[in-house]
Design a protein around this motif. Structure first.
Motif, short mmCIF file in Angstrom:
data_model
loop_
_atom_site.label_atom_id
_atom_site.label_comp_id
_atom_site.label_asym_id
_atom_site.label_seq_id
_atom_site.Cartn_x
_atom_site.Cartn_y
_atom_site.Cartn_z
N MET A 1 -8.47 5.04 -0.62
CA MET A 1 -7.91 3.69 -0.65
C MET A 1 -8.30 2.84 0.56
O MET A 1 -8.33 1.62 0.46
N ILE A 2 -8.51 3.46 1.70
CA ILE A 2 -8.76 2.69 2.91
C ILE A 2 -10.19 2.85 3.40
O ILE A 2 -10.90 1.88 3.64
N TYR B 1 0.82 -1.22 0.00
CA TYR B 1 0.00 0.00 0.00
C TYR B 1 0.85 1.28 0.00
O TYR B 1 0.78 2.09 -0.91
N ALA B 2 1.68 1.42 1.03
CA ALA B 2 2.45 2.67 1.14
C ALA B 2 3.51 2.75 0.05
O ALA B 2 3.83 3.84 -0.44
N ALA C 1 0.01 7.62 9.03
CA ALA C 1 1.36 7.49 9.58
C ALA C 1 2.33 6.93 8.55
O ALA C 1 3.54 7.05 8.70
N LEU C 2 1.79 6.30 7.49
CA LEU C 2 2.67 5.80 6.44
C LEU C 2 2.95 6.87 5.39
O LEU C 2 3.58 6.59 4.37
N ARG D 1 5.26 -3.23 7.67
CA ARG D 1 4.63 -2.20 6.86
C ARG D 1 5.31 -0.85 7.07
O ARG D 1 5.53 -0.10 6.13
N ALA D 2 5.66 -0.59 8.33
CA ALA D 2 6.29 0.70 8.64
C ALA D 2 7.71 0.76 8.08
O ALA D 2 8.13 1.80 7.56
N ILE E 1 8.88 1.31 3.87
CA ILE E 1 9.16 2.56 3.16
C ILE E 1 10.45 3.21 3.67
O ILE E 1 10.70 4.38 3.42
N ALA F 1 0.50 8.63 3.83
CA ALA F 1 -0.59 8.80 2.87
C ALA F 1 -1.25 10.14 3.14
O ALA F 1 -1.32 10.58 4.29
#
Lengths: 276, 330
Positions: free
Chosen positions: B224-225, A132-133, B213-214, A185-186, A189, B216
Motif C-alpha cells: 500500500m505504501i 489508510y489505517a 506504527a499504525l 492519523r495516530a 484508530i 500495518a
C-alpha cells in the motif's frame, strides 16, 4: 496560549479500555521491570524500572543518546525493526507482557500509537492519510470513514484548516499541520497510549504551542508519553517527568518535583541547564 | 603566488588590503581546456547520433510509405514495390509487450525481496546480487542459446512429452513468441531489478515506520505504501527494458523469430516475424542488394520509430502516474 478548538459535539464515547474500569486506583498502564536493551555490544538502556500512569502526560528528558527514544520505541516494539537489538526484563502494558511470544505486534501497535520526530505523512491525500489505517483494520463503510476522519482531524485541531481540501495532498500542508495530521492519523484508530518522539522539535514556536495545546487536550482521552529535548515543554505539558542519562533512569517523579526539587544532583544540573 | 596568499586571512601581522581588486589575475588554462574537452565530447556524441539518424531518415524515407507499413510481404520480400512490414511491426510489438508482462512482476518481486526482506549482508543476498549483475553482462546471443536449450528443449519439450504425449508434432517444444518473450524477459531482468531497487531505497524510512506504527503488517506496508511510491522508478526500469529488448535480435533468433510466415501468429506457441530480424534478413539474404537497399533503410526507420513509440507509451504511463501522485501529493 490560545485556546484549542475542542469539538463541541463529542463523538460517540469510547468503550473503556480493559483495566480501565472505575474502581480503586488502577495499576499503572505501562510498567517496566529491569528493562535493558543492547544494540549489538552497546547497551542503550540499563535496568529501567518505571511506571506510567493512565491519562497522564509523562515526559522523558535527558541529553542526546541517553536512551529516551529507544525506551519509547520499546513500548510499541518499533525496535523490532532494527537488527541486533536484544531486550531483557519486562514491559507490561495493562498487565500484559508485550514481549511475550503470544503478543501480536500488530494488535500492540493498534493500541499504542506513535508520532515521530519528523512528520511523515504518506504522499496521499489528507483524507487517505487517516483512512489508510482505518481500512487496514476493517473500517470500510464510506460514511463511517468520513466520520472518523472528521473526528480525528477535529481532535487534532486541524479540521478547520483542512476541511475544504481533504482530498489534496498531505504534503501541501505546512510542517506544523503535517505533524498535527500525523497525530490525527495516530488517534484515528483509537489507541490507548500515544507515544510522541520529539513531536515539535522540527517546528517553529507557534506550531509548537499548538502541538502542546493539543497534547494537553488529548490527555483527557489518551495516555501520552513524550520524549522532548525542550525542558520548558516538559515542564509545561507533563504530569510526570523521567530523567535519563547514558541509558540509566536517574529520576522519575511528578514534573513539579523534578523541576523544583529534584533529589538527584544530575537531574538538578540538567534541568537548570548546567549540562546536557 | 601572491594572489593565492593574499586571499588567505593573514596572521594579523599586516592589515588586509580592502582595496585589492576582485579582478581575476590570469586565465585559468586548466579549466578552459577541460571545459572545452567536455564540450567537444558532447558534440561528438551528438554528431554521431545526428549522422546515424540523418542517414537512416534520408535513405529510409524513399522506401517508406503508408502501404509499406500497412501491408504484409506475401510476395517480393526484397522488392521495393511489394514489400511490407506490418507483420514484423505487430510481431515486435507483441513480443515486447509480452516480455514486459513477464519481466515487470518478476523483477519487482525480486527487488522487493532484496531490499525489504533479505538482510543486505547475508551471503545469499550477495550471491543473488552478484548473479543479477552478471546476468547484465551476458552477451545476448548466449541468452538466445539459453532460451533454446532451457525454455524450448527442456521446458517446452518436457510439456510436450509429459502433458501432450500423443501429438504428432511438438506444440511447446519449438520456437514460439512465448519463449522468445521469456528469453527477452530473462535478459532484461537486471535492468528492472536494479531500477526497482534504487527507487525502493530512495523511499524515506519514515514512511515505512509510519505505516508499521499504525499496525500495518509488513506486507500491507509494502503493497500500500512502498510500491506505489516506487512506481515511477519501476516504470523507468520497464522503459529501459523495452528500449533494450525492442531492437535485440540475437535472443529471439533461435527462440521464436521466423524468416517468413504466411499468416500472423495466433497463439503463444506460434512463431512471429520481427523487425530487427527482418533487417538482418534483408541485408544478408537479398538476391539484389541494390534493389533491396531502400526497403532495408525503411525497415530500420520503422524499427527506430517503433522503439520510440513503445518508449513513448511507457513514458506517458509514467507521466500519468506521476501526475496522479502529485495531485494526491500537492
Amino acid at each position: 496560549m490560545e485556546t484549542t478548538h475542542r469539538p463541541i459535539v463529542v463523538p460517540a464515547a469510547r468503550a473503556p479500555a480493559p483495566g480501565n474500569e472505575p474502581g480503586p486506583p488502577a495499576e499503572p498502564l505501562i510498567k517496566t521491570e529491569a528493562l535493558a536493551l543492547h544494540y549489538g555490544q552497546t547497551q542503550a538502556l540499563k535496568n529501567i524500572s518505571m511506571e506510567i500512569r493512565e491519562r497522564m502526560v509523562t515526559a522523558f528528558i535527558g541529553p542526546s543518546g541517553c536512551g529516551k527514544s529507544t525506551l519509547l520505541r520499546c513500548f510499541n516494539r518499533m525496535n523490532d525493526l532494527i537488527h541486533n537489538v536484544r531486550t531483557t526484563g519486562q514491559i507490561r502494558i495493562a498487565g500484559q507482557d508485550i514481549n511475550h511470544a503470544d503478543v501480536d505486534v500488530i494488535e500492540l501497535r493498534k493500541r499504542v500509537g506513535m508520532v515521530f520526530q519528523r512528520s511523515n505523512p504518506f504522499p496521499k491525500s489528507i483524507y487517505e492519510n487517516i483512512a489508510y489505517a482505518l481500512r487496514l483494520h476493517g473500517t470500510r463503510a464510506r460514511s463511517r470513514l468520513a466520520d472518523i476522519v472528521e473526528r480525528s482531524l477535529r481532535q487534532a485541531a486541524l479540521w478547520e484548516e483542512v476541511k475544504d481540501r481533504l482530498h489534496t495532498s498531505a504534503l501541501s500542508l505546512s510542517g506544523g499541520q503535517q505533524q498535527r495530521l500525523c497525530i490525527a492519523r495516530a488517534i484515528a484508530i483509537q489507541p490507548e497510549i500515544l507515544l510522541m518522539d520529539e513531536p515539535a522539535s522540527a517546528l517553529d514556536p507557534i506550531a509548537t504551542a499548538r502541538i502542546e495545546d493539543l497534547i494537553l487536550d488529548l490527555k483527557k482521552e489518551f495516555t501520552i508519553v513524550i520524549v522532548t529535548h525542550n525542558m520548558q515543554q516538559a515542564a509545561r505539558i507533563s504530569d510526570h517527568t523521567a530523567f535519563f542519562y547514558l541509558g540509566d533512569l536517574i529520576e522519575m517523579n511528578a514534573t513539579s518535583t523534578i523541576f523544583t526539587n529534584p533529589s538527584m544532583k544530575q537531574t538538578e544540573d540538567y534541568v537548570t541547564g548546567r549540562f546536557g | 603566488m601572491p594572489t593565492a596568499s593574499s586571499s588567505v586571512p593573514s596572521q594579523g601581522s599586516d592589515r588586509k588590503d580592502l582595496s585589492r581588486p576582485f579582478r581575476k589575475s590570469s586565465l585559468d588554462v586548466a579549466s578552459f581546456v577541460f571545459g572545452g574537452l567536455t564540450g567537444l565530447a558532447t558534440l561528438l556524441i551528438l554528431a554521431i547520433l545526428a549522422i546515424i539518424l540523418g542517414n537512416i531518415i534520408w535513405h529510409g524515407w524513399a522506401g517508406f510509405s503508408w502501404r509499406f507499413v500497412t501491408s504484409g510481404t506475401s510476395q517480393g520480400m526484397f522488392d521495393v514495390d511489394q514489400a511490407g512490414v506490418l507483420p514484423m511491426i505487430l510481431g515486435t510489438t507483441a513480443r515486447v509487450m509480452l516480455m514486459t508482462l513477464f519481466v515487470l512482476p518478476i523483477g519487482v518481486i525480486t527487488a522487493v525481496y532484496l531490499t525489504e526482506y533479505a538482510s543486505s549482508t547475508s551471503l545469499f543476498t550477495r550471491i543473488i546480487r552478484g548473479a543479477v549483475n552478471n546476468l547484465a553482462g551476458v552477451p545476448s546471443i548466449v541468452f538466445g542459446l539459453f532460451g533454446l536449450g532451457f525454455f524450448i528443449n527442456f521446458i517446452g519439450g518436457g510439456i510436450d512429452e509429459f502433458l501432450l504425449p500423443n501429438r504428432p508434432e511438438p506444440v511447446w517444444g519449438k520456437p514460439a513468441i512465448f519463449w522468445a518473450s521469456l528469453t527477452l524477459a530473462v535478459m532484461t531482468l537486471p535492468v528492472v531489478i536494479v531500477a526497482t531497487e534504487e527507487s525502493l531505497k530512495a523511499i524515506l524510512p519514515g514512511l515505512r515506520e509510519a505505516s508499521l506504527a499504525l499496525g500495518a503488517t509488513k506486507l500491507e506496508t509494502i503493497v500500500m505504501i512502498v510500491i506505489p511510491q516506487a512506481m515511477p522508478g519501476i516504470l523507468t526500469g520497464g522503459i529501459l527494458a523495452v528500449s533494450r529488448a525492442a531492437g535485440e535480435v540475437a535472443p529471439i533468433l533461435f527462440t521464436g523469430a521466423a524468416y517468413y510466415m504466411a499468416s500472423l501468429p495466433r497463439a503463444l506457441t506460434d512463431q512471429f516475424m520481427d523487425l530487427g530480424y527482418h533487417v538482418f534478413i534483408l541485408s544478408t539474404q537479398s538476391p539484389d542488394i541494390e534493389r533491396t537497399r531502400p526497403i532495408l533503410y525503411a525497415t530500420v526507420l520503422v524499427l527506430l520509430l517503433l522503439t520510440l513509440a513503445l518508449n513513448f507509451v511507457a513514458i506517458l504511463i509514467r507521466a500519468r502516474m506521476r501526475r496522479k501522485m502529485r495531485v494526491a501529493a500537492h
